[in-house]
Design a protein around this motif. Structure first.
Motif, PDB file in Angstrom:
ATOM      1  N   ASN A  87      30.539  90.005  18.589  1.00  0.00           N
ATOM      2  CA  ASN A  87      29.993  91.112  17.799  1.00  0.00           C
ATOM      3  C   ASN A  87      31.062  91.530  16.785  1.00  0.00           C
ATOM      4  O   ASN A  87      32.185  91.001  16.793  1.00  0.00           O
ATOM      5  CB  ASN A  87      29.534  92.270  18.692  1.00  0.00           C
ATOM      6  CG  ASN A  87      30.667  92.910  19.470  1.00  0.00           C
ATOM      7  OD1 ASN A  87      31.804  93.003  19.010  1.00  0.00           O
ATOM      8  ND2 ASN A  87      30.354  93.383  20.669  1.00  0.00           N
ATOM      9  N   GLY A  88      30.745  92.455  15.926  1.00  0.00           N
ATOM     10  CA  GLY A  88      31.674  92.862  14.881  1.00  0.00           C
ATOM     11  C   GLY A  88      32.993  93.376  15.417  1.00  0.00           C
ATOM     12  O   GLY A  88      34.068  93.052  14.900  1.00  0.00           O
ATOM     13  N   GLN A  89      32.933  94.170  16.469  1.00  0.00           N
ATOM     14  CA  GLN A  89      34.147  94.731  17.067  1.00  0.00           C
ATOM     15  C   GLN A  89      35.042  93.619  17.642  1.00  0.00           C
ATOM     16  O   GLN A  89      36.254  93.629  17.467  1.00  0.00           O
ATOM     17  CB  GLN A  89      33.779  95.739  18.153  1.00  0.00           C
ATOM     18  CG  GLN A  89      34.970  96.384  18.817  1.00  0.00           C
ATOM     19  CD  GLN A  89      34.547  97.380  19.892  1.00  0.00           C
ATOM     20  OE1 GLN A  89      33.373  97.695  20.057  1.00  0.00           O
ATOM     21  NE2 GLN A  89      35.518  97.872  20.639  1.00  0.00           N
ATOM     22  N   GLU A  90      34.422  92.664  18.327  1.00  0.00           N
ATOM     23  CA  GLU A  90      35.188  91.543  18.887  1.00  0.00           C
ATOM     24  C   GLU A  90      35.810  90.692  17.778  1.00  0.00           C
ATOM     25  O   GLU A  90      36.940  90.216  17.908  1.00  0.00           O
ATOM     26  CB  GLU A  90      34.287  90.673  19.768  1.00  0.00           C
ATOM     27  CG  GLU A  90      33.846  91.352  21.045  1.00  0.00           C
ATOM     28  CD  GLU A  90      32.758  90.589  21.759  1.00  0.00           C
ATOM     29  OE1 GLU A  90      32.831  90.515  22.997  1.00  0.00           O
ATOM     30  OE2 GLU A  90      31.823  90.073  21.100  1.00  0.00           O
ATOM     31  N   TRP A  91      35.081  90.513  16.681  1.00  0.00           N
ATOM     32  CA  TRP A  91      35.577  89.733  15.550  1.00  0.00           C
ATOM     33  C   TRP A  91      36.804  90.416  14.940  1.00  0.00           C
ATOM     34  O   TRP A  91      37.831  89.773  14.692  1.00  0.00           O
ATOM     35  CB  TRP A  91      34.480  89.563  14.511  1.00  0.00           C
ATOM     36  CG  TRP A  91      34.922  88.874  13.258  1.00  0.00           C
ATOM     37  CD1 TRP A  91      35.004  89.428  12.014  1.00  0.00           C
ATOM     38  CD2 TRP A  91      35.343  87.518  13.115  1.00  0.00           C
ATOM     39  NE1 TRP A  91      35.446  88.495  11.111  1.00  0.00           N
ATOM     40  CE2 TRP A  91      35.664  87.310  11.763  1.00  0.00           C
ATOM     41  CE3 TRP A  91      35.484  86.450  13.994  1.00  0.00           C
ATOM     42  CZ2 TRP A  91      36.118  86.096  11.262  1.00  0.00           C
ATOM     43  CZ3 TRP A  91      35.938  85.233  13.492  1.00  0.00           C
ATOM     44  CH2 TRP A  91      36.244  85.072  12.143  1.00  0.00           C
ATOM     45  N   ILE A  92      36.715  91.716  14.706  1.00  0.00           N
ATOM     46  CA  ILE A  92      37.841  92.469  14.144  1.00  0.00           C
ATOM     47  C   ILE A  92      39.050  92.397  15.079  1.00  0.00           C
ATOM     48  O   ILE A  92      40.182  92.190  14.639  1.00  0.00           O
ATOM     49  CB  ILE A  92      37.453  93.941  13.869  1.00  0.00           C
ATOM     50  CG1 ILE A  92      36.367  94.031  12.798  1.00  0.00           C
ATOM     51  CG2 ILE A  92      38.669  94.789  13.501  1.00  0.00           C
ATOM     52  CD1 ILE A  92      36.789  93.531  11.432  1.00  0.00           C
ATOM     53  N   GLU A  93      38.821  92.549  16.382  1.00  0.00           N
ATOM     54  CA  GLU A  93      39.909  92.458  17.355  1.00  0.00           C
ATOM     55  C   GLU A  93      40.574  91.081  17.291  1.00  0.00           C
ATOM     56  O   GLU A  93      41.803  90.965  17.343  1.00  0.00           O
ATOM     57  CB  GLU A  93      39.381  92.735  18.760  1.00  0.00           C
ATOM     58  CG  GLU A  93      40.449  92.765  19.816  1.00  0.00           C
ATOM     59  CD  GLU A  93      39.893  93.096  21.199  1.00  0.00           C
ATOM     60  OE1 GLU A  93      40.556  92.714  22.172  1.00  0.00           O
ATOM     61  OE2 GLU A  93      38.826  93.716  21.295  1.00  0.00           O
ATOM     62  N   SER A  94      39.772  90.032  17.155  1.00  0.00           N
ATOM     63  CA  SER A  94      40.307  88.671  17.046  1.00  0.00           C
ATOM     64  C   SER A  94      41.148  88.518  15.786  1.00  0.00           C
ATOM     65  O   SER A  94      42.216  87.897  15.812  1.00  0.00           O
ATOM     66  CB  SER A  94      39.167  87.650  17.030  1.00  0.00           C
ATOM     67  OG  SER A  94      38.442  87.697  18.221  1.00  0.00           O
ATOM     68  N   ARG A  96      42.733  90.873  14.182  1.00  0.00           N
ATOM     69  CA  ARG A  96      43.976  91.640  14.357  1.00  0.00           C
ATOM     70  C   ARG A  96      44.964  90.889  15.249  1.00  0.00           C
ATOM     71  O   ARG A  96      46.170  90.883  14.986  1.00  0.00           O
ATOM     72  CB  ARG A  96      43.665  93.022  14.912  1.00  0.00           C
ATOM     73  CG  ARG A  96      43.012  93.897  13.850  1.00  0.00           C
ATOM     74  CD  ARG A  96      42.891  95.337  14.273  1.00  0.00           C
ATOM     75  NE  ARG A  96      42.342  96.101  13.159  1.00  0.00           N
ATOM     76  CZ  ARG A  96      41.347  96.961  13.265  1.00  0.00           C
ATOM     77  NH1 ARG A  96      40.805  97.206  14.449  1.00  0.00           N
ATOM     78  NH2 ARG A  96      40.901  97.610  12.207  1.00  0.00           N
TER      79      ARG A  96
END
Length: 107
Positions: A87-94, A96
């Motif tokens: 999801n978008g949050q997981e993508w951003i975390e990846s 970072r």
């Protein structure tokens, strides 16, 4: 819950059976996904390499794998592919986490 995309190509015998008796396979796979604690998000019939695609939520990777194994055991699949979707949050975390990586691309 995690999100997955399952793509399947049917055998020629399975396609012939669907031509003889047309049916929406989305309703056939829904109980299997729900039995392993999942939920169908979308189901469609693309043109091309795959004959059907289901996007579904599952509690974990082993539950998603159990769905893929159940379909494979049925014999109607010629080939299949399961993809875990971030999801978008997981993508951003990846992204970072990648900022701090020490990987150096070949020069």
């Amino acid at each position: 819950m995690a999100l997955y995309m399952y793509q399947v190509s049917y055998t020629s015998a399975a396609v012939a059976a669907l031509i003889r008796e047309p049916q929406d396979r989305a309703e056939a796979v829904r109980p299997t996904i729900e039995a392993m604690g999942g939920k169908v998000v979308a189901y469609g019939y693309p043109f091309g390499e795959y004959d059907a695609v289901v996007v579904f939520e599952a509690p974990d990777d082993t539950s998603a794998a159990s769905f893929a194994l159940a379909i494979a055991a049925g014999g109607a699949a010629r080939s299949a592919k399961t993809t875990r979707l971030l999801n978008g949050q997981e993508w951003i975390e990846s992204l970072r986490k990648a900022q701090g990586s020490q990987y150096q691309p070949p020069q």
